[in-house]
Motif scaffolding. Sequence first.
Motif, mmCIF file in Angstrom:
data_model
loop_
_atom_site.group_PDB
_atom_site.id
_atom_site.type_symbol
_atom_site.label_atom_id
_atom_site.label_comp_id
_atom_site.label_asym_id
_atom_site.label_seq_id
_atom_site.Cartn_x
_atom_site.Cartn_y
_atom_site.Cartn_z
ATOM 1 N N PHE A 169 47.367 49.492 36.359
ATOM 2 C CA PHE A 169 46.211 50.022 37.060
ATOM 3 C C PHE A 169 46.630 50.536 38.422
ATOM 4 N N MET A 170 46.133 51.712 38.756
ATOM 5 C CA MET A 170 46.486 52.337 40.021
ATOM 6 C C MET A 170 45.244 52.456 40.893
ATOM 7 N N THR A 171 45.443 52.296 42.195
ATOM 8 C CA THR A 171 44.368 52.518 43.153
ATOM 9 C C THR A 171 44.339 54.011 43.499
ATOM 10 N N ILE A 172 43.343 54.399 44.269
ATOM 11 C CA ILE A 172 43.277 55.784 44.740
ATOM 12 C C ILE A 172 44.562 56.138 45.491
ATOM 13 N N LYS A 173 45.039 55.202 46.315
ATOM 14 C CA LYS A 173 46.271 55.423 47.086
ATOM 15 C C LYS A 173 47.476 55.600 46.158
ATOM 16 N N ASP A 174 47.554 54.768 45.118
ATOM 17 C CA ASP A 174 48.646 54.866 44.141
ATOM 18 C C ASP A 174 48.641 56.235 43.456
ATOM 19 N N VAL A 175 47.457 56.663 43.008
ATOM 20 C CA VAL A 175 47.321 57.946 42.317
ATOM 21 C C VAL A 175 47.697 59.083 43.264
ATOM 22 N N SER A 176 47.278 58.968 44.504
ATOM 23 C CA SER A 176 47.599 59.967 45.518
ATOM 24 C C SER A 176 49.117 60.138 45.648
ATOM 25 N N GLY A 177 49.823 59.035 45.739
ATOM 26 C CA GLY A 177 51.277 59.083 45.835
ATOM 27 C C GLY A 177 51.920 59.602 44.560
ATOM 28 N N TYR A 178 51.399 59.181 43.423
ATOM 29 C CA TYR A 178 51.930 59.566 42.115
ATOM 30 C C TYR A 178 51.802 61.076 41.886
ATOM 31 N N LEU A 179 50.631 61.622 42.258
ATOM 32 C CA LEU A 179 50.378 63.053 42.049
ATOM 33 C C LEU A 179 50.737 63.903 43.261
ATOM 34 N N LYS A 180 51.065 63.227 44.366
ATOM 35 C CA LYS A 180 51.406 63.902 45.615
ATOM 36 C C LYS A 180 50.275 64.819 46.096
ATOM 37 N N ILE A 181 49.063 64.261 46.074
ATOM 38 C CA ILE A 181 47.890 64.947 46.614
ATOM 39 C C ILE A 181 47.147 63.975 47.529
ATOM 40 N N LYS A 182 46.267 64.495 48.359
ATOM 41 C CA LYS A 182 45.543 63.666 49.325
ATOM 42 C C LYS A 182 44.641 62.660 48.628
ATOM 43 N N GLU A 183 44.483 61.496 49.268
ATOM 44 C CA GLU A 183 43.604 60.451 48.733
ATOM 45 C C GLU A 183 42.179 60.970 48.577
ATOM 46 N N LYS A 191 36.989 64.103 36.631
ATOM 47 C CA LYS A 191 38.129 64.947 36.268
ATOM 48 C C LYS A 191 39.411 64.124 36.116
ATOM 49 N N ILE A 192 39.427 62.969 36.745
ATOM 50 C CA ILE A 192 40.481 61.977 36.544
ATOM 51 C C ILE A 192 39.769 60.742 35.998
ATOM 52 N N PRO A 193 40.236 60.214 34.851
ATOM 53 C CA PRO A 193 39.561 59.051 34.266
ATOM 54 C C PRO A 193 39.768 57.804 35.115
ATOM 55 N N GLY A 194 38.661 57.212 35.554
ATOM 56 C CA GLY A 194 38.753 56.015 36.377
ATOM 57 C C GLY A 194 37.534 55.141 36.204
ATOM 58 N N LEU A 195 37.621 53.945 36.739
ATOM 59 C CA LEU A 195 36.552 52.968 36.634
ATOM 60 C C LEU A 195 36.400 52.277 37.979
ATOM 61 N N LYS A 196 35.165 52.150 38.445
ATOM 62 C CA LYS A 196 34.937 51.479 39.712
ATOM 63 C C LYS A 196 34.741 49.994 39.461
ATOM 64 N N LEU A 197 35.648 49.188 39.999
ATOM 65 C CA LEU A 197 35.611 47.739 39.828
ATOM 66 C C LEU A 197 35.609 47.078 41.198
ATOM 67 N N GLY A 198 34.614 46.259 41.447
ATOM 68 C CA GLY A 198 34.568 45.534 42.711
ATOM 69 C C GLY A 198 34.567 46.438 43.929
ATOM 70 N N GLY A 199 33.975 47.600 43.806
ATOM 71 C CA GLY A 199 33.873 48.509 44.940
ATOM 72 C C GLY A 199 35.055 49.432 45.129
#
Length: 65
Positions: free
Chosen positions: A6-20, A31-39
Amino acid sequence: IVASEFMTIKDVSGYLKIKEQTVYRLVQQGKIPGLKLGGSWKVKRDHLDRMFDEILTEKLKDIKG
């Protein structure tokens, strides 16, 4: 399921090299599959990789005609 899948927004940002902010917007728009868990948003790395593979496959079909 391993937590590192599982990746956080920050992880995905680094992985894709785009802004958080961009990742956050794309996840909210679905447009990116994700799930909001615990805020906070979580994205499965394999879902992200699969999404890219599907998009690239479609683009290759378009190129080949």
